[in-house]
Design a protein around this motif. Structure first.
Motif, mmCIF file in Angstrom:
data_model
loop_
_atom_site.group_PDB
_atom_site.id
_atom_site.type_symbol
_atom_site.label_atom_id
_atom_site.label_comp_id
_atom_site.label_asym_id
_atom_site.label_seq_id
_atom_site.Cartn_x
_atom_site.Cartn_y
_atom_site.Cartn_z
ATOM 1 N N PRO A 51 0.845 -1.210 0.000
ATOM 2 C CA PRO A 51 0.000 0.000 0.000
ATOM 3 C C PRO A 51 0.872 1.249 0.000
ATOM 4 O O PRO A 51 2.053 1.195 0.358
ATOM 5 C CB PRO A 51 -0.799 -0.134 1.304
ATOM 6 C CG PRO A 51 0.023 -1.034 2.167
ATOM 7 C CD PRO A 51 0.704 -1.988 1.233
ATOM 8 N N PRO A 52 0.325 2.398 -0.384
ATOM 9 C CA PRO A 52 1.124 3.641 -0.416
ATOM 10 C C PRO A 52 1.716 3.972 0.942
ATOM 11 O O PRO A 52 1.076 3.777 1.984
ATOM 12 C CB PRO A 52 0.100 4.700 -0.850
ATOM 13 C CG PRO A 52 -0.974 3.939 -1.557
ATOM 14 C CD PRO A 52 -1.048 2.607 -0.875
ATOM 15 N N SER A 107 2.228 6.833 2.091
ATOM 16 C CA SER A 107 1.507 7.963 2.681
ATOM 17 C C SER A 107 0.430 7.503 3.654
ATOM 18 O O SER A 107 0.118 8.194 4.625
ATOM 19 C CB SER A 107 0.878 8.813 1.574
ATOM 20 O OG SER A 107 0.014 8.023 0.764
ATOM 21 N N GLU A 108 -0.150 6.323 3.400
ATOM 22 C CA GLU A 108 -1.153 5.787 4.327
ATOM 23 C C GLU A 108 -0.485 5.222 5.580
ATOM 24 O O GLU A 108 -0.836 5.577 6.691
ATOM 25 C CB GLU A 108 -1.964 4.689 3.629
ATOM 26 C CG GLU A 108 -2.777 5.189 2.442
ATOM 27 C CD GLU A 108 -3.554 4.072 1.787
ATOM 28 O OE1 GLU A 108 -3.489 2.927 2.293
ATOM 29 O OE2 GLU A 108 -4.220 4.334 0.766
ATOM 30 N N LYS A 109 0.490 4.328 5.367
ATOM 31 C CA LYS A 109 1.210 3.735 6.489
ATOM 32 C C LYS A 109 2.438 3.001 5.961
ATOM 33 O O LYS A 109 2.320 2.178 5.050
ATOM 34 C CB LYS A 109 0.318 2.746 7.253
ATOM 35 C CG LYS A 109 0.983 2.113 8.440
ATOM 36 C CD LYS A 109 0.067 1.084 9.088
ATOM 37 C CE LYS A 109 0.766 0.384 10.250
ATOM 38 N NZ LYS A 109 -0.072 -0.662 10.855
ATOM 39 N N SER A 146 5.199 0.195 5.597
ATOM 40 C CA SER A 146 5.128 -1.249 5.832
ATOM 41 C C SER A 146 6.311 -1.709 6.667
ATOM 42 O O SER A 146 7.414 -1.159 6.574
ATOM 43 C CB SER A 146 5.102 -2.005 4.499
ATOM 44 O OG SER A 146 3.962 -1.667 3.747
ATOM 45 N N ASP A 190 4.519 -7.125 7.682
ATOM 46 C CA ASP A 190 3.583 -6.898 6.583
ATOM 47 C C ASP A 190 4.044 -7.580 5.301
ATOM 48 O O ASP A 190 3.222 -7.908 4.438
ATOM 49 C CB ASP A 190 3.423 -5.398 6.323
ATOM 50 C CG ASP A 190 2.894 -4.655 7.535
ATOM 51 O OD1 ASP A 190 1.961 -5.177 8.179
ATOM 52 O OD2 ASP A 190 3.406 -3.563 7.852
#
Length: 335
Positions: free
Chosen positions: A46-47, A49-51, A53, A166
């Protein structure tokens, strides 16, 4: 040159001299960066910017792959069996941490000079000091290394709690488990133990991309079978399958049973170069020199190659016939 896996244990091959040589080689740095970038692409994270890894790097070596993970904004933990390789990685991380501290101190001193207006308010000074301390800590975290290191043999299993990571990557390390350096080391058992522990430490929905160099097709099959046996789904992605030098194997593992491995990369220039044949201008047939060269490449085993092969077997403690004047001597053609 023989494969490093045939020379003995990885911790012996990657000693202090070899570790520094490996880390300072511009060619190895470029290859490691390219492979790690491809592994991150196959992970489909996932990006950031979200979280960011949390990624496990198995066989991290001198930390070249971990450096790429940091550039992408991820947090990582690397494990390797060679202490000398880990020492090189630790030196880089420590240097980056000290540079971050110096940068933070330099920025804070500039801010103090700019804000020095002669104010006598002690409460405001205390608040400013606390804010500056928090800002300094934040700057150190931003510029320091986001990785950590651990000395560990992946063939004994991964010592982490379930669902810790992750994702997982491994660059040029998995093939070492296909070789044994003692009677207690059985490749199939070591591979099964590794994949079983990897299945536990990955969170559900996570992926693992393990790049490796199989010596034979049987090794690639053995690795894939051991991964599938513990419950993983996925497959092997082969980039540049028609190139002897650029060919790369990536084992992509996931928990999704419906997952289908993507197609590997292909380069038309690499394919054209691998299929190119030298021909004579006159009749369009291969010349005698070309035929002789191909025959020597496929069947020719030089004396140096034989001597090196015998020495490798001696290092493993196997019985090898002594060297004589006839060792590697070319036989006469049949009458």
């Amino acid at each position: 040159m023989s494969r490093p896996e045939l020379t003995g244990h990885a911790s012996i091959f990657y000693n202090e001299k070899e570790a520094k040589k490996y880390d300072s080689s511009s060619r190895m740095i470029g290859v490691q960066k390219e492979i790690t970038e491809r592994a991150i692409e196959l992970l489909r994270l996932p990006p950031v910017s979200e979280k960011p890894s949390f990624i496990l790097d198995v066989g991290c070596g001198s930390g070249l792959s971990g450096k790429v993970l940091e550039e992408h904004g991820h947090i990582w933990v690397g494990c390797d069996v060679s202490r000398d390789m880990l020492n090189v990685a630790n030196e880089r991380m420590e240097k980056k941490r000290l540079d971050a501290i110096r940068r933070s101190q330099s920025d804070s001193s500039k801010d103090n000079d700019a804000m020095d207006d002669g104010s006598d308010d002690e409460d405001d000074d205390e608040e400013d000091d606390s804010e500056e301390e928090e800002e300094d800590k934040s700057n150190i975290r931003n510029f320091a290394s986001t990785g950590d290191l651990m000395h560990h043999d992946m063939g004994t299993g991964l010592p982490f709690r379930p669902a810790t990571f992750d994702a997982c990557i491994s660059i040029s390390a998995l093939q070492w488990l296909c070789y044994s350096n003692s009677k207690a080391q059985i490749p199939k058992k070591r591979l099964t133990r590794f994949f079983s522990s990897l299945y536990q430490v990955l969170r559900r929905g996570g992926r693992a991309v393990l790049q490796f160099y199989p010596e034979t097709a049987e090794q690639a099959v053995l690795i894939s079978e051991c991964a599938a046996k513990v419950g993983f789904a996925g497959g092997v992605v082969v980039d540049y399958p028609n190139s002897a030098k650029a060919k790369k194997h990536y084992l992509v593992l996931t928990f999704d049973k419906a997952y289908k491995a993507p197609q590997g990369l292909s380069d038309s220039s690499l394919v054209a170069g691998s299929q190119q044949v030298r021909v004579d201008k006159g009749n369009g047939l291969r010349s005698k020199d070309a035929k002789r060269t191909v025959r020597k490449k496929n069947n020719g085993k030089t004396k140096d190659w034989i001597m090196q092969k015998k020495q490798t077997q001696r290092n493993k403690g196997r019985d090898v016939r002594p060297d004589t004047m006839y060792t590697g001597r070319k036989r006469r053609d049949k009458f």
